[in-house]
Scaffold this motif. Sequence first.
Motif, PDB file in Angstrom:
ATOM      1  N   ALA A 172      -8.006 -23.594 -27.673  1.00 31.14           N
ATOM      2  CA  ALA A 172      -8.386 -25.011 -27.738  1.00 31.14           C
ATOM      3  C   ALA A 172      -9.529 -25.298 -26.776  1.00 31.14           C
ATOM      4  O   ALA A 172      -9.355 -25.972 -25.757  1.00 31.14           O
ATOM      5  N   PRO A 173     -10.745 -24.796 -27.059  1.00 30.22           N
ATOM      6  CA  PRO A 173     -11.872 -24.981 -26.130  1.00 30.22           C
ATOM      7  C   PRO A 173     -12.301 -26.437 -25.964  1.00 30.22           C
ATOM      8  O   PRO A 173     -12.965 -26.762 -24.986  1.00 30.22           O
ATOM      9  N   MET A 174     -11.933 -27.313 -26.910  1.00 27.42           N
ATOM     10  CA  MET A 174     -12.268 -28.724 -26.721  1.00 27.42           C
ATOM     11  C   MET A 174     -11.400 -29.339 -25.629  1.00 27.42           C
ATOM     12  O   MET A 174     -11.833 -30.245 -24.914  1.00 27.42           O
ATOM     13  N   TYR A 175     -10.178 -28.836 -25.506  1.00 29.63           N
ATOM     14  CA  TYR A 175      -9.247 -29.374 -24.513  1.00 29.63           C
ATOM     15  C   TYR A 175      -9.413 -28.706 -23.153  1.00 29.63           C
ATOM     16  O   TYR A 175      -9.251 -29.348 -22.114  1.00 29.63           O
ATOM     17  N   ARG A 230     -11.378 -15.281 -16.012  1.00 26.40           N
ATOM     18  CA  ARG A 230     -10.305 -14.602 -16.738  1.00 26.40           C
ATOM     19  C   ARG A 230      -8.961 -15.247 -16.409  1.00 26.40           C
ATOM     20  O   ARG A 230      -8.512 -15.235 -15.276  1.00 26.40           O
ATOM     21  N   GLY A 231      -8.372 -15.845 -17.435  1.00 25.86           N
ATOM     22  CA  GLY A 231      -7.067 -16.473 -17.257  1.00 25.86           C
ATOM     23  C   GLY A 231      -7.118 -17.816 -16.562  1.00 25.86           C
ATOM     24  O   GLY A 231      -6.061 -18.405 -16.295  1.00 25.86           O
ATOM     25  N   ARG A 232      -8.305 -18.320 -16.254  1.00 27.65           N
ATOM     26  CA  ARG A 232      -8.417 -19.585 -15.527  1.00 27.65           C
ATOM     27  C   ARG A 232      -9.185 -20.611 -16.365  1.00 27.65           C
ATOM     28  O   ARG A 232     -10.182 -20.299 -17.029  1.00 27.65           O
ATOM     29  N   TYR A 233      -8.705 -21.860 -16.306  1.00 21.01           N
ATOM     30  CA  TYR A 233      -9.234 -22.912 -17.172  1.00 21.01           C
ATOM     31  C   TYR A 233      -9.254 -24.231 -16.417  1.00 21.01           C
ATOM     32  O   TYR A 233      -8.687 -24.358 -15.333  1.00 21.01           O
ATOM     33  N   LYS A 234      -9.913 -25.225 -17.071  1.00 26.34           N
ATOM     34  CA  LYS A 234      -9.910 -26.563 -16.514  1.00 26.34           C
ATOM     35  C   LYS A 234      -9.856 -27.551 -17.671  1.00 26.34           C
ATOM     36  O   LYS A 234     -10.553 -27.365 -18.691  1.00 26.34           O
ATOM     37  N   ALA A 235      -9.023 -28.574 -17.532  1.00 26.22           N
ATOM     38  CA  ALA A 235      -8.889 -29.557 -18.604  1.00 26.22           C
ATOM     39  C   ALA A 235     -10.191 -30.327 -18.785  1.00 26.22           C
ATOM     40  O   ALA A 235     -10.856 -30.698 -17.817  1.00 26.22           O
ATOM     41  N   ALA A 236     -10.575 -30.558 -20.042  1.00 30.40           N
ATOM     42  CA  ALA A 236     -11.792 -31.311 -20.338  1.00 30.40           C
ATOM     43  C   ALA A 236     -11.645 -32.756 -19.880  1.00 30.40           C
ATOM     44  O   ALA A 236     -10.553 -33.328 -19.999  1.00 30.40           O
ATOM     45  N   ALA A 278     -14.749 -37.480 -27.444  1.00 26.31           N
ATOM     46  CA  ALA A 278     -15.952 -37.256 -28.249  1.00 26.31           C
ATOM     47  C   ALA A 278     -15.809 -36.004 -29.104  1.00 26.31           C
ATOM     48  O   ALA A 278     -16.183 -35.983 -30.281  1.00 26.31           O
ATOM     49  N   ALA A 279     -15.246 -34.946 -28.521  1.00 29.33           N
ATOM     50  CA  ALA A 279     -15.073 -33.695 -29.260  1.00 29.33           C
ATOM     51  C   ALA A 279     -14.094 -33.866 -30.404  1.00 29.33           C
ATOM     52  O   ALA A 279     -14.314 -33.370 -31.514  1.00 29.33           O
ATOM     53  N   LEU A 280     -13.014 -34.581 -30.153  1.00 32.33           N
ATOM     54  CA  LEU A 280     -12.010 -34.808 -31.198  1.00 32.33           C
ATOM     55  C   LEU A 280     -12.575 -35.679 -32.315  1.00 32.33           C
ATOM     56  O   LEU A 280     -12.287 -35.454 -33.495  1.00 32.33           O
ATOM     57  N   ALA A 281     -13.393 -36.662 -31.922  1.00 25.70           N
ATOM     58  CA  ALA A 281     -14.026 -37.503 -32.948  1.00 25.70           C
ATOM     59  C   ALA A 281     -14.973 -36.680 -33.810  1.00 25.70           C
ATOM     60  O   ALA A 281     -15.033 -36.849 -35.028  1.00 25.70           O
ATOM     61  N   GLY A 282     -15.709 -35.766 -33.147  1.00 28.59           N
ATOM     62  CA  GLY A 282     -16.604 -34.888 -33.890  1.00 28.59           C
ATOM     63  C   GLY A 282     -15.847 -33.983 -34.834  1.00 28.59           C
ATOM     64  O   GLY A 282     -16.266 -33.739 -35.969  1.00 28.59           O
ATOM     65  N   LEU A 283     -14.710 -33.471 -34.366  1.00 32.59           N
ATOM     66  CA  LEU A 283     -13.893 -32.598 -35.202  1.00 32.59           C
ATOM     67  C   LEU A 283     -13.364 -33.360 -36.412  1.00 32.59           C
ATOM     68  O   LEU A 283     -13.380 -32.854 -37.540  1.00 32.59           O
TER      69      LEU A 283
END
Length: 618
Positions: free
Chosen positions: A107-110, A116-122, A129-134
Amino acid sequence: MHVLYEEDGGFKVATIKEAQPASLMVEDVRGKRSKVKASNVLLRFERPDPTALWQEAETLAGEIDLDFLWEVCGADEFGFEEIAVEYYGAGAGALQQAAVLLRVASAPMYFYKKGRGRYKAAPEDNLKAALAGLARKQREAEQMAAWQAELMAGGLPEVFAPVLHKLLHRPDKNGLEWKALAAAAEATQTSPLRLLHKVGAIPDVGRYFLEGFLLQFFPNGREAQAEGDYPPPADLPLAQVAAFSIDDSTTTEIDDAFSIVPLKNGNTQVGIHIAAPTLGIAPGSPMDKLVFERLSTVYFPGDKITMLPDGLVAQYTLKEGGARPAISLYLELSPGFDVLSHQTRIEQVPIVANLRHDQIEPYFNEATAGHEHEGEDYPWKAELNYLWRFAGELEGRRGKAEPNAPVRLDYSFYVDTLPDGSQTVRIVPRRRGSPMDKLVSELAILVNSTWGKDLARGEVAAVYRSQGGGRVRLTTQPGPHLSLGVDCYAWSSSPLRRAIDFINQQQLLALLRNEKPRFGRNDAELYAAIGAFDTAYAAYAEFQDRMERYWCLRYLEQENRNEMSCTVIKENLVRVDGTPLVIRVPGLPELPAGATVKLLRLATDYLELNLDCRLATM
């Protein structure tokens, strides 16, 4: 012990066979061994079968609520193990951790990947905006699928109507309509153009060709427009002649007219009068710019696009019923048609008649020309016969007289609109070199070559047509035109219809008035005009040929000519009798040029302007 590791942007599971501080030797389920950096390992776990964990993790990942997962992540960067604990609680094991990893990574939009193995919430705004685009893309995909289905079923989507012109001629290939059309065409194994034709988007192929031509060469509209008034000078002297023109019945831009005056010394004065729009159009004016923009009148069956606006043409065309501004070439001829002298004048010329081919040719033709003292009378009988004799002398002196030349035909197209809006076409053959044709063409050659020489002698730049080695070209240097048999030839006789003639007339006016000419010999603007004219004139001629071919095909269908008599040109190339249509016939037996064959018309492809036919008899 098994590991879940990242490699080439994807996740894999394998069994550890040998461990080193910086790397591991692992074996996958197929028994393939590979070396993996320890830093790439994201999870170590104990299971009898490592693939079972992977399969269970994929299933579990699908059950994770993305929105809730995004909410519990907070704003800080995190490791997947940490968020697994937040989501499942302190008891989150390898299965839960793997499931969270798969869900977050998918879920790269979220979630933005940070390592590696580390993420940050959008951020919330970015996510919305990303969800609207989708959502928009999903709606567009559904819409395109619906359009594609309608096209494939033989229908034209209603929403295509406003963009149909662009789809046919200049499609926006990023537009949804084009994407749906292209997908439907690919699915039906055809081209987008043919699919549009099949679903009724091109009800008139001739109109389709015309619209494409206009879009490319007349994007601002086909009607010639230029601001300002362009009257001729009011003080032009009135010529003491009664001039007449000879043109097709559809001609409105009458460029040339002729006059004959007997002289007291027994000689004859012949006048060749050329319309003079340059008398009122100043260089650099809006109308002058229009000439250099449009460059030529475009002719095609049933229609034309004039170089100059109708209002200006009406001012300068050599229409009967009044005196018209003109530049006149006067020739003094001996009784034997020798040109004893010539002079050029700027004047008003009384035009007393506009003769039309269809009205005069029944009387003045191959059978009657030269017999002015025989047969019935007809308008301008003596004048036409005198000029015809003069034209014959000119042709002979150029070395181009061919009394035994084979008959060659030209064709005139007339497109008639019926009360119901439909159109029919008439194709009328005319002998090339008929008395009227010879008369007009020889006098045009004479005026163009004479004024070309005058400009060269006066050292005034002009545009010449020279021909050598089979190639005709426009040049600023006077030179011979071998196929015409003249030493010098400068188009000057059609200034209402061609920019080159307009330019040469401007230069001729300067010579006659002893003024500085607009263009010098090495003028960059003059060379640019020549190049632009060459390009446009070739394109206009190609369009005319295409439209004539289209109307030839329409004519065969209109006349229900399913069996056609054709004449062999060479090899498998034939001309359909009664038309200028030339087609190739695959498999045609080797026949001599001029042989007649019968062909059966099987199918007509109007888009490609091809005719499918087969041999009937020879």
